[in-house]
Scaffold this motif. Sequence first.
Motif, PDB file in Angstrom:
ATOM      1  N   ASP A  66      30.604 -33.086  33.790  1.00 49.78           N
ATOM      2  CA  ASP A  66      30.731 -31.956  34.700  1.00 49.78           C
ATOM      3  C   ASP A  66      30.837 -32.409  36.157  1.00 49.78           C
ATOM      4  OD1 ASP A  66      28.175 -32.877  35.022  1.00 49.78           O
ATOM      5  OD2 ASP A  66      27.201 -30.922  34.912  1.00 49.78           O
ATOM      6  N   ALA A  67      30.983 -33.721  36.347  1.00 52.80           N
ATOM      7  CA  ALA A  67      31.076 -34.273  37.696  1.00 52.80           C
ATOM      8  C   ALA A  67      31.897 -35.560  37.660  1.00 52.80           C
ATOM      9  CB  ALA A  67      29.681 -34.551  38.253  1.00 52.80           C
ATOM     10  N   TRP A  68      32.307 -35.997  38.859  1.00 51.97           N
ATOM     11  CA  TRP A  68      32.914 -37.313  39.039  1.00 51.97           C
ATOM     12  C   TRP A  68      31.913 -38.205  39.762  1.00 51.97           C
ATOM     13  CZ3 TRP A  68      37.082 -38.304  36.381  1.00 51.97           C
ATOM     14  CH2 TRP A  68      38.007 -37.296  36.117  1.00 51.97           C
ATOM     15  N   ALA A  69      31.631 -39.366  39.188  1.00 50.77           N
ATOM     16  CA  ALA A  69      30.769 -40.349  39.846  1.00 50.77           C
ATOM     17  C   ALA A  69      31.664 -41.445  40.406  1.00 50.77           C
ATOM     18  CB  ALA A  69      29.772 -40.945  38.854  1.00 50.77           C
ATOM     19  N   SER A  70      31.595 -41.664  41.702  1.00 50.71           N
ATOM     20  CA  SER A  70      32.472 -42.664  42.316  1.00 50.71           C
ATOM     21  C   SER A  70      31.654 -43.667  43.129  1.00 50.71           C
ATOM     22  CB  SER A  70      33.504 -41.996  43.224  1.00 50.71           C
ATOM     23  OG  SER A  70      32.909 -41.484  44.397  1.00 50.71           O
ATOM     24  N   ARG A  71      32.235 -44.862  43.274  1.00 54.75           N
ATOM     25  CA  ARG A  71      31.645 -45.886  44.127  1.00 54.75           C
ATOM     26  C   ARG A  71      32.774 -46.669  44.788  1.00 54.75           C
ATOM     27  NH1 ARG A  71      27.543 -50.936  42.557  1.00 54.75           N
ATOM     28  NH2 ARG A  71      27.008 -51.457  44.718  1.00 54.75           N
ATOM     29  N   GLN A  72      32.621 -46.912  46.066  1.00 53.73           N
ATOM     30  CA  GLN A  72      33.628 -47.657  46.816  1.00 53.73           C
ATOM     31  C   GLN A  72      32.942 -48.723  47.649  1.00 53.73           C
ATOM     32  OE1 GLN A  72      36.791 -45.414  48.822  1.00 53.73           O
ATOM     33  NE2 GLN A  72      36.376 -46.621  50.639  1.00 53.73           N
ATOM     34  N   ARG A  73      33.333 -49.990  47.444  1.00 50.95           N
ATOM     35  CA  ARG A  73      32.795 -51.104  48.216  1.00 50.95           C
ATOM     36  C   ARG A  73      33.924 -51.726  49.026  1.00 50.95           C
ATOM     37  NH1 ARG A  73      30.331 -53.912  43.099  1.00 50.95           N
ATOM     38  NH2 ARG A  73      31.953 -52.580  42.204  1.00 50.95           N
ATOM     39  N   PHE A  74      33.641 -51.979  50.285  1.00 52.84           N
ATOM     40  CA  PHE A  74      34.666 -52.359  51.240  1.00 52.84           C
ATOM     41  C   PHE A  74      34.162 -53.521  52.074  1.00 52.84           C
ATOM     42  CE2 PHE A  74      36.471 -52.004  55.482  1.00 52.84           C
ATOM     43  CZ  PHE A  74      37.786 -51.583  55.308  1.00 52.84           C
ATOM     44  N   THR A  75      34.936 -54.605  52.155  1.00 53.10           N
ATOM     45  CA  THR A  75      34.583 -55.741  53.000  1.00 53.10           C
ATOM     46  C   THR A  75      35.811 -56.170  53.781  1.00 53.10           C
ATOM     47  OG1 THR A  75      32.884 -56.525  51.458  1.00 53.10           O
ATOM     48  CG2 THR A  75      33.710 -58.106  53.071  1.00 53.10           C
ATOM     49  N   LEU A  76      35.642 -56.335  55.083  1.00 53.80           N
ATOM     50  CA  LEU A  76      36.760 -56.747  55.935  1.00 53.80           C
ATOM     51  C   LEU A  76      36.268 -57.765  56.948  1.00 53.80           C
ATOM     52  CD1 LEU A  76      39.800 -56.083  56.423  1.00 53.80           C
ATOM     53  CD2 LEU A  76      39.033 -54.516  58.217  1.00 53.80           C
ATOM     54  N   VAL A  77      36.980 -58.882  57.060  1.00 52.29           N
ATOM     55  CA  VAL A  77      36.674 -59.910  58.046  1.00 52.29           C
ATOM     56  C   VAL A  77      37.740 -59.856  59.130  1.00 52.29           C
ATOM     57  CG1 VAL A  77      36.340 -62.371  58.463  1.00 52.29           C
ATOM     58  CG2 VAL A  77      35.558 -61.355  56.306  1.00 52.29           C
ATOM     59  N   LEU A  78      37.298 -59.671  60.379  1.00 52.49           N
ATOM     60  CA  LEU A  78      38.198 -59.577  61.522  1.00 52.49           C
ATOM     61  C   LEU A  78      38.076 -60.820  62.386  1.00 52.49           C
ATOM     62  CD1 LEU A  78      37.459 -55.885  62.597  1.00 52.49           C
ATOM     63  CD2 LEU A  78      39.393 -56.690  61.228  1.00 52.49           C
ATOM     64  N   SER A  79      39.204 -61.306  62.920  1.00 55.43           N
ATOM     65  CA  SER A  79      39.216 -62.415  63.866  1.00 55.43           C
ATOM     66  C   SER A  79      39.880 -61.955  65.156  1.00 55.43           C
ATOM     67  CB  SER A  79      39.997 -63.610  63.295  1.00 55.43           C
ATOM     68  OG  SER A  79      39.436 -64.040  62.067  1.00 55.43           O
ATOM     69  N   ASP A  80      39.395 -62.490  66.299  1.00 55.44           N
ATOM     70  CA  ASP A  80      39.985 -62.110  67.578  1.00 55.44           C
ATOM     71  C   ASP A  80      40.694 -63.292  68.231  1.00 55.44           C
ATOM     72  OD1 ASP A  80      38.049 -63.711  68.784  1.00 55.44           O
ATOM     73  OD2 ASP A  80      36.811 -62.030  69.430  1.00 55.44           O
ATOM     74  N   ARG A  81      41.235 -63.080  69.432  1.00 58.33           N
ATOM     75  CA  ARG A  81      42.020 -64.097  70.117  1.00 58.33           C
ATOM     76  C   ARG A  81      41.215 -65.337  70.474  1.00 58.33           C
ATOM     77  NH1 ARG A  81      44.847 -59.967  74.438  1.00 58.33           N
ATOM     78  NH2 ARG A  81      46.249 -58.898  72.977  1.00 58.33           N
ATOM     79  N   ASP A  82      39.908 -65.171  70.624  1.00 59.20           N
ATOM     80  CA  ASP A  82      39.053 -66.305  70.987  1.00 59.20           C
ATOM     81  C   ASP A  82      38.551 -67.082  69.784  1.00 59.20           C
ATOM     82  OD1 ASP A  82      39.243 -65.635  73.713  1.00 59.20           O
ATOM     83  OD2 ASP A  82      37.644 -64.143  73.486  1.00 59.20           O
ATOM     84  N   GLY A  83      38.973 -66.669  68.596  1.00 59.96           N
ATOM     85  CA  GLY A  83      38.549 -67.362  67.394  1.00 59.96           C
ATOM     86  C   GLY A  83      37.253 -66.861  66.797  1.00 59.96           C
ATOM     87  N   ASN A  84      36.698 -65.805  67.355  1.00 58.21           N
ATOM     88  CA  ASN A  84      35.484 -65.228  66.798  1.00 58.21           C
ATOM     89  C   ASN A  84      35.815 -64.411  65.558  1.00 58.21           C
ATOM     90  OD1 ASN A  84      33.844 -66.132  69.035  1.00 58.21           O
ATOM     91  ND2 ASN A  84      34.801 -64.495  70.240  1.00 58.21           N
ATOM     92  N   THR A  85      34.887 -64.387  64.603  1.00 59.45           N
ATOM     93  CA  THR A  85      35.068 -63.583  63.395  1.00 59.45           C
ATOM     94  C   THR A  85      33.846 -62.698  63.195  1.00 59.45           C
ATOM     95  OG1 THR A  85      34.076 -65.235  61.926  1.00 59.45           O
ATOM     96  CG2 THR A  85      36.470 -65.350  62.281  1.00 59.45           C
ATOM     97  N   ILE A  86      34.076 -61.564  62.572  1.00 62.71           N
ATOM     98  CA  ILE A  86      32.991 -60.649  62.234  1.00 62.71           C
ATOM     99  C   ILE A  86      33.293 -60.000  60.899  1.00 62.71           C
ATOM    100  CG2 ILE A  86      34.026 -58.727  63.509  1.00 62.71           C
ATOM    101  CD1 ILE A  86      31.114 -57.857  64.177  1.00 62.71           C
TER     102      ILE A  86
END
Length: 273
Positions: A66-86
């Motif tokens: 009688d329902a929808w059970a959902s799960r979403q996992r998201f991972t993203l690595v960003l890099s900038d012009r100075d070489g830093n990553t997050i």
Amino acid sequence: MILRTALAALLSAALLTPAVAENEPGTERMLAHRAAYRLALDSVRDNASVTRAEGVMLFEVVDACDAWASRQRFTLVLSDRDGNTIETSSDYSTLEAKDGSSIRFSLTQMTEGAVTSRVAGEATLTPQGGRAVYSEPANTQEDLPAGTILPMIHTLRALAAARAGQRIFAAPLFDGTSADGAQDTTTVIAGGWTAPQLNTNFPLLSPLGSARMRIAFFDRNAGGQNSGAGTPDYEVSMRYFENGVADELKMDFGEFVVDGRLGELQPIPSPCG
């Protein structure tokens, strides 16, 4: 799925008594499935500091009868012009009544492995609107405007609009990714309904029609309505198949756009008789 939680990741009890008796039309077409998407930088705008983006999004929706059970996992690595990553990530789950009357939700956001935000609670909807009651942030409530719909209902109605030849579908949406309640959404359907096409990567999609659409999310102003002339907080475009599977994602975060490509797709058998 609407993929709204991707924005939340970067920027930052049983079901209640149903208000209506019947499931949303088209529910029987939805496919319970697991999907994995490869994420990569698609484009950047002038003066953007981001030079690279890569990650993965895992999505699962299960038929809970009688329902929808959902799960979403998201991972993203960003890099900038100075070489830093997050690294940013989120874990988002819902239990949404098939008649669109209620939802339970939980979202945890992390940056570099440290929890930065949690949102959790439940909401009930009525023809007059409804209310979201949050356990995190604690003791928080938000009234929902008339016409508010939930994520799976949004998918169903957007697909129905595409099949009917509509170009635009607009509605307030509540998905539980923010403590601010509902957002306004405008869905633009591009090119109309597409007949089934051969899909060599995922043959189960070959017999299905589809539509390309772009969904814009707007904050509601103090008057409780979006003026329709503002800049969206977030936009996502995709190809939606008639069974609710999405591919060819473009997630627009303002300074940059992330591309999401379907890499794996696995149906999940229903346990319901």
